[in-house]
Design a protein around this motif. Structure first.
Motif, short mmCIF file in Angstrom:
data_model
loop_
_atom_site.label_atom_id
_atom_site.label_comp_id
_atom_site.label_asym_id
_atom_site.label_seq_id
_atom_site.Cartn_x
_atom_site.Cartn_y
_atom_site.Cartn_z
N PHE A 1 -7.60 -0.66 -6.00
CA PHE A 1 -7.25 0.47 -5.14
C PHE A 1 -7.94 1.74 -5.60
O PHE A 1 -8.69 2.35 -4.86
CB PHE A 1 -5.73 0.64 -5.09
CG PHE A 1 -5.27 1.69 -4.12
CD1 PHE A 1 -5.51 1.53 -2.76
CD2 PHE A 1 -4.61 2.83 -4.54
CE1 PHE A 1 -5.08 2.50 -1.84
CE2 PHE A 1 -4.17 3.79 -3.64
CZ PHE A 1 -4.42 3.62 -2.29
N GLY A 2 -7.69 2.15 -6.81
CA GLY A 2 -8.51 3.18 -7.44
C GLY A 2 -8.01 4.60 -7.42
O GLY A 2 -8.33 5.37 -8.33
N ALA B 1 -0.24 6.77 -6.66
CA ALA B 1 -1.45 7.58 -6.83
C ALA B 1 -1.14 9.06 -6.60
O ALA B 1 -1.70 9.93 -7.28
CB ALA B 1 -2.53 7.11 -5.85
N THR B 2 -0.25 9.35 -5.65
CA THR B 2 0.13 10.74 -5.39
C THR B 2 0.85 11.33 -6.59
O THR B 2 0.60 12.49 -6.98
CB THR B 2 1.01 10.83 -4.14
OG1 THR B 2 0.31 10.29 -3.02
CG2 THR B 2 1.38 12.27 -3.84
N LEU B 3 1.74 10.56 -7.20
CA LEU B 3 2.43 11.05 -8.39
C LEU B 3 1.44 11.31 -9.52
O LEU B 3 1.53 12.33 -10.22
CB LEU B 3 3.49 10.03 -8.85
CG LEU B 3 4.75 9.92 -8.00
CD1 LEU B 3 5.71 8.93 -8.63
CD2 LEU B 3 5.42 11.28 -7.84
N TRP C 1 4.99 7.49 5.76
CA TRP C 1 4.55 6.95 7.05
C TRP C 1 4.12 5.49 6.91
O TRP C 1 4.44 4.65 7.75
CB TRP C 1 3.40 7.80 7.57
CG TRP C 1 2.71 7.18 8.76
CD1 TRP C 1 3.21 7.04 10.03
CD2 TRP C 1 1.40 6.60 8.78
NE1 TRP C 1 2.29 6.40 10.83
CE2 TRP C 1 1.17 6.14 10.10
CE3 TRP C 1 0.40 6.46 7.83
CZ2 TRP C 1 -0.02 5.53 10.47
CZ3 TRP C 1 -0.79 5.85 8.20
CH2 TRP C 1 -0.99 5.39 9.49
N LEU C 2 3.37 5.17 5.84
CA LEU C 2 2.92 3.81 5.62
C LEU C 2 4.09 2.86 5.39
O LEU C 2 4.09 1.71 5.81
CB LEU C 2 1.96 3.75 4.43
CG LEU C 2 0.60 4.42 4.64
CD1 LEU C 2 -0.13 4.55 3.32
CD2 LEU C 2 -0.22 3.64 5.65
N VAL D 1 0.80 -1.22 0.00
CA VAL D 1 0.00 0.00 0.00
C VAL D 1 0.84 1.28 0.00
O VAL D 1 0.41 2.29 -0.59
CB VAL D 1 -1.00 -0.01 1.18
CG1 VAL D 1 -0.34 0.33 2.50
CG2 VAL D 1 -2.16 0.94 0.90
N PRO D 2 2.04 1.33 0.61
CA PRO D 2 2.83 2.56 0.48
C PRO D 2 3.14 2.89 -0.97
O PRO D 2 3.12 4.07 -1.37
CB PRO D 2 4.11 2.24 1.26
CG PRO D 2 3.72 1.18 2.22
CD PRO D 2 2.71 0.35 1.50
N TRP D 3 3.39 1.87 -1.78
CA TRP D 3 3.71 2.10 -3.18
C TRP D 3 2.46 2.51 -3.96
O TRP D 3 2.53 3.30 -4.90
CB TRP D 3 4.34 0.85 -3.79
CG TRP D 3 5.52 0.38 -2.99
CD1 TRP D 3 5.59 -0.70 -2.16
CD2 TRP D 3 6.80 1.03 -2.90
NE1 TRP D 3 6.83 -0.77 -1.58
CE2 TRP D 3 7.59 0.26 -2.01
CE3 TRP D 3 7.35 2.17 -3.49
CZ2 TRP D 3 8.90 0.61 -1.70
CZ3 TRP D 3 8.65 2.52 -3.17
CH2 TRP D 3 9.42 1.74 -2.29
#
Length: 260
Positions: A162-163, A114-116, A255-256, A107-109
């Motif tokens: 995830f989405g 998704a942030t990128l 953090w994750l 999930v961190p990846w």
């Protein structure tokens, strides 16, 4: 996780309201709600399922704002709905086959990726607007090919799994498919997002992965935040919001990663 306390429900209501407001301005609200659910102690797979179910009603409501853009593109919508539903179901089943330990590891990846995508959304949209031709709403779209449907299926697998960030991937894919109307692309993006998120939400609900008290609070909070901000959305600089959400997303990914 045990039944959430009143303080936890209040906290997720505030985060969801902020998420709804952010979505009305620039999108990316999931990058706030998902880490918040993990912070409350919700298991990773359940957090993802709960977030999908809670945010789906808002997606359905937003689609009505684009219903005019789908006029003349019904064939596109119906043909792409099939791979969207199948892909969303596949992604949901893949998520259910993933243990919490495995999902916590990847999930961190997912959040980082998704942030990128979210951070690059402005540049992608600028590229699309530069390379596509704005045309009248009534122009008939090109016929979807098998390759286009295959791309939509793959995007929908990610959407069901995830989405976050799936919308910008769909817009880029539509542009590469040869679509020439950015408004229609947005309409199809929302329609297909409802398809793969809808089937994923039903699957998660049937399998008992949804934390319903939290999901209901999130749905109410995000709707309230989106409604409250809707009148001011055009006045708030998207760049500021996008930068803040991107920073939060990157911090959440870090953090994750370190708290696995």
């Amino acid at each position: 996780m045990s039944a959430p306390s009143a303080a936890q429900l209040a906290a997720i209501a505030v985060v969801s309201a902020v998420s709804g407001a952010v979505n009305s301005i620039a999108g990316g609200g999931t990058l706030l709600t998902f880490p918040a659910l993990l912070g409350l102690g919700v298991a990773p797979v359940s957090a993802n399922a709960t977030s999908t179910v809670a945010l789906w009603p808002g997606s359905l409501a937003s689609m009505f704002g684009y219903r005019r853009e789908l006029v003349g593109a019904e064939r596109w919508a119906l043909r792409l709905a099939i791979p969207s539903i199948l892909g969303g179901l596949t992604g949901a089943l893949l998520l259910m086959a993933t243990s919490d330990e495995q999902f916590r590891a990847i999930v961190p990846w997912l959040v980082f990726g998704a942030t990128l995508l979210f951070a690059l959304q402005g540049k992608v949209m600028a590229w699309l607007r530069h390379h596509i031709l704005e045309v009248p709403h009534g122009e008939p779209p090109i016929e979807p090919t098998r390759g286009m449907m295959a791309v939509q299926f793959l995007v929908s697998i990610y959407g069901g799994y995830f989405g976050a960030g799936a919308g910008i991937v769909m817009l880029a894919a539509f542009g590469l498919m040869g679509m020439t109307n950015i408004h229609r692309m947005n309409g199809l993006k929302n329609f297909n997002g409802i398809c793969f998120n809808g089937i994923a939400a039903v699957t998660f609900a049937v399998k008992g992965l949804v934390n319903w008290p939290i999901a209901l609070v999130m749905a109410i909070g995000s709707s309230a935040g989106g409604y409250a901000m809707s009148g001011l959305a055009q006045r708030v600089p998207q760049g500021w919001v996008r930068g803040a959400v991107s920073a939060i997303g990157l911090a959440s990914a870090g953090w994750l990663y370190w708290s696995r």
